[in-house]
Design a protein around this motif. Structure first.
Motif, mmCIF file in Angstrom:
data_model
loop_
_atom_site.group_PDB
_atom_site.id
_atom_site.type_symbol
_atom_site.label_atom_id
_atom_site.label_comp_id
_atom_site.label_asym_id
_atom_site.label_seq_id
_atom_site.Cartn_x
_atom_site.Cartn_y
_atom_site.Cartn_z
ATOM 1 N N HIS A 1 2.897 10.343 -16.671
ATOM 2 C CA HIS A 1 1.753 10.342 -17.583
ATOM 3 C C HIS A 1 0.875 11.577 -17.374
ATOM 4 O O HIS A 1 0.441 12.211 -18.335
ATOM 5 C CB HIS A 1 0.898 9.087 -17.389
ATOM 6 C CG HIS A 1 1.548 7.836 -17.869
ATOM 7 N ND1 HIS A 1 1.098 6.597 -17.520
ATOM 8 C CD2 HIS A 1 2.619 7.618 -18.672
ATOM 9 C CE1 HIS A 1 1.847 5.669 -18.070
ATOM 10 N NE2 HIS A 1 2.789 6.267 -18.785
ATOM 11 N N VAL A 2 0.620 11.911 -16.121
ATOM 12 C CA VAL A 2 -0.241 13.052 -15.808
ATOM 13 C C VAL A 2 0.433 14.355 -16.239
ATOM 14 O O VAL A 2 -0.176 15.192 -16.911
ATOM 15 C CB VAL A 2 -0.610 13.080 -14.305
ATOM 16 C CG1 VAL A 2 -1.374 14.347 -13.956
ATOM 17 C CG2 VAL A 2 -1.421 11.843 -13.944
ATOM 18 N N VAL A 3 1.693 14.528 -15.881
ATOM 19 C CA VAL A 3 2.407 15.767 -16.200
ATOM 20 C C VAL A 3 2.633 15.902 -17.706
ATOM 21 O O VAL A 3 2.611 17.014 -18.240
ATOM 22 C CB VAL A 3 3.738 15.857 -15.415
ATOM 23 C CG1 VAL A 3 4.594 17.015 -15.882
ATOM 24 C CG2 VAL A 3 3.441 15.999 -13.924
ATOM 25 N N LEU B 1 -9.685 26.926 -3.286
ATOM 26 C CA LEU B 1 -10.544 26.671 -4.441
ATOM 27 C C LEU B 1 -9.894 25.754 -5.469
ATOM 28 O O LEU B 1 -10.571 24.914 -6.069
ATOM 29 C CB LEU B 1 -10.971 27.996 -5.078
ATOM 30 C CG LEU B 1 -11.830 28.864 -4.173
ATOM 31 C CD1 LEU B 1 -11.997 30.266 -4.744
ATOM 32 C CD2 LEU B 1 -13.191 28.208 -3.935
ATOM 33 N N PHE B 2 -8.587 25.898 -5.662
ATOM 34 C CA PHE B 2 -7.908 25.004 -6.603
ATOM 35 C C PHE B 2 -7.917 23.569 -6.081
ATOM 36 O O PHE B 2 -8.083 22.618 -6.846
ATOM 37 C CB PHE B 2 -6.479 25.474 -6.870
ATOM 38 C CG PHE B 2 -6.385 26.806 -7.569
ATOM 39 C CD1 PHE B 2 -7.215 27.120 -8.632
ATOM 40 C CD2 PHE B 2 -5.457 27.740 -7.157
ATOM 41 C CE1 PHE B 2 -7.127 28.344 -9.279
ATOM 42 C CE2 PHE B 2 -5.346 28.967 -7.807
ATOM 43 C CZ PHE B 2 -6.190 29.277 -8.862
ATOM 44 N N ASP B 3 -7.759 23.418 -4.773
ATOM 45 C CA ASP B 3 -7.821 22.082 -4.172
ATOM 46 C C ASP B 3 -9.218 21.478 -4.324
ATOM 47 O O ASP B 3 -9.355 20.272 -4.552
ATOM 48 C CB ASP B 3 -7.439 22.132 -2.697
ATOM 49 C CG ASP B 3 -5.956 22.402 -2.488
ATOM 50 O OD1 ASP B 3 -5.144 21.986 -3.344
ATOM 51 O OD2 ASP B 3 -5.614 23.041 -1.474
ATOM 52 N N SER C 1 3.394 20.783 -13.213
ATOM 53 C CA SER C 1 3.380 19.972 -11.999
ATOM 54 C C SER C 1 2.550 20.636 -10.902
ATOM 55 O O SER C 1 2.614 20.236 -9.744
ATOM 56 C CB SER C 1 4.812 19.721 -11.515
ATOM 57 O OG SER C 1 5.451 20.947 -11.250
ATOM 58 N N HIS C 2 1.767 21.646 -11.260
ATOM 59 C CA HIS C 2 0.893 22.333 -10.305
ATOM 60 C C HIS C 2 -0.559 22.031 -10.640
ATOM 61 O O HIS C 2 -0.970 22.137 -11.792
ATOM 62 C CB HIS C 2 1.131 23.843 -10.343
ATOM 63 C CG HIS C 2 2.546 24.206 -10.012
ATOM 64 N ND1 HIS C 2 3.047 24.141 -8.734
ATOM 65 C CD2 HIS C 2 3.572 24.602 -10.793
ATOM 66 C CE1 HIS C 2 4.311 24.496 -8.734
ATOM 67 N NE2 HIS C 2 4.661 24.777 -9.969
ATOM 68 N N TYR C 3 -1.305 21.654 -9.638
ATOM 69 C CA TYR C 3 -2.717 21.318 -9.811
ATOM 70 C C TYR C 3 -2.874 20.464 -11.071
ATOM 71 O O TYR C 3 -3.600 20.793 -11.995
ATOM 72 C CB TYR C 3 -3.583 22.579 -9.822
ATOM 73 C CG TYR C 3 -3.479 23.313 -8.509
ATOM 74 C CD1 TYR C 3 -4.092 22.807 -7.378
ATOM 75 C CD2 TYR C 3 -2.726 24.475 -8.401
ATOM 76 C CE1 TYR C 3 -3.960 23.444 -6.151
ATOM 77 C CE2 TYR C 3 -2.597 25.118 -7.172
ATOM 78 C CZ TYR C 3 -3.212 24.603 -6.059
ATOM 79 O OH TYR C 3 -3.085 25.237 -4.850
#
Length: 162
Positions: free
Chosen positions: A119-121, A39-41, A127-129
């Motif tokens: 940038h995302v982190v 579901l997280f994916d 660093s998860h999902y």
């Protein structure tokens, strides 16, 4: 090109994708193991589609404004780190599109584009999902909904056109 018409289409797409994200959120709440259930994916996938759509819109708006894209993506609202949210959204879209290319094996990401991941982190603060958490952070920790991008993009458009 009518940038306002495209913004309306982005809003419409986000309504559709946010319905799907709500369904996934409900399934997560009911699941005993949402990670193993994938579901997280699933959430990451739909958030990624929305980010890629935002990236396309941002590129069009920057191009038709006549401002260099690199300069344009530094405009508008910023994260507490100083990173422009539009640059972060662009990086998050690139992360979604290219992340699979960065795996050296099933457990290790190589270092092929650390700036995008940074940038995302920076926004997601994990660093998860990363993409779902990125969106959650942009909503001020309220929800994982793509509609939270619209006010950020709208404010950026104001800065782009001033």
């Amino acid at each position: 090109m009518n940038i306002l018409k495209c913004f309306s289409r982005l809003d419409e797409l986000y309504e559709i994708l946010d319905v799907k994200l709500t369904e996934i959120e409900c399934a997560i709440d009911k699941s005993e193991d949402p990670d193993s259930d994938g579901l997280f994916d699933q959430s990451e996938y739909y958030v990624g589609i929305g980010l890629a759509a935002a990236q396309q819109y941002l590129a069009e708006a920057a191009t038709f404004s006549g401002i260099d894209k690199d300069k344009a993506y530094k405009l508008g609202p910023r994260h507490k780190s100083g990173l422009a949210y539009i640059k972060a959204i662009d990086s998050a879209a690139n992360y979604w599109k290219h992340e699979a290319e960065w795996w050296t094996d099933l457990d290790t990401l190589n270092n092929s584009n650390p700036k995008i991941r940074t940038h995302v982190v920076t926004v997601a603060e994990t660093s998860h999902y990363q993409l779902s958490n990125f969106l959650y952070a942009l909503s001020n920790d309220k929800e994982i909904k793509l509609k939270c991008l619209l006010p950020i993009i709208d404010e950026w458009l104001g800065a782009l056109n001033s």
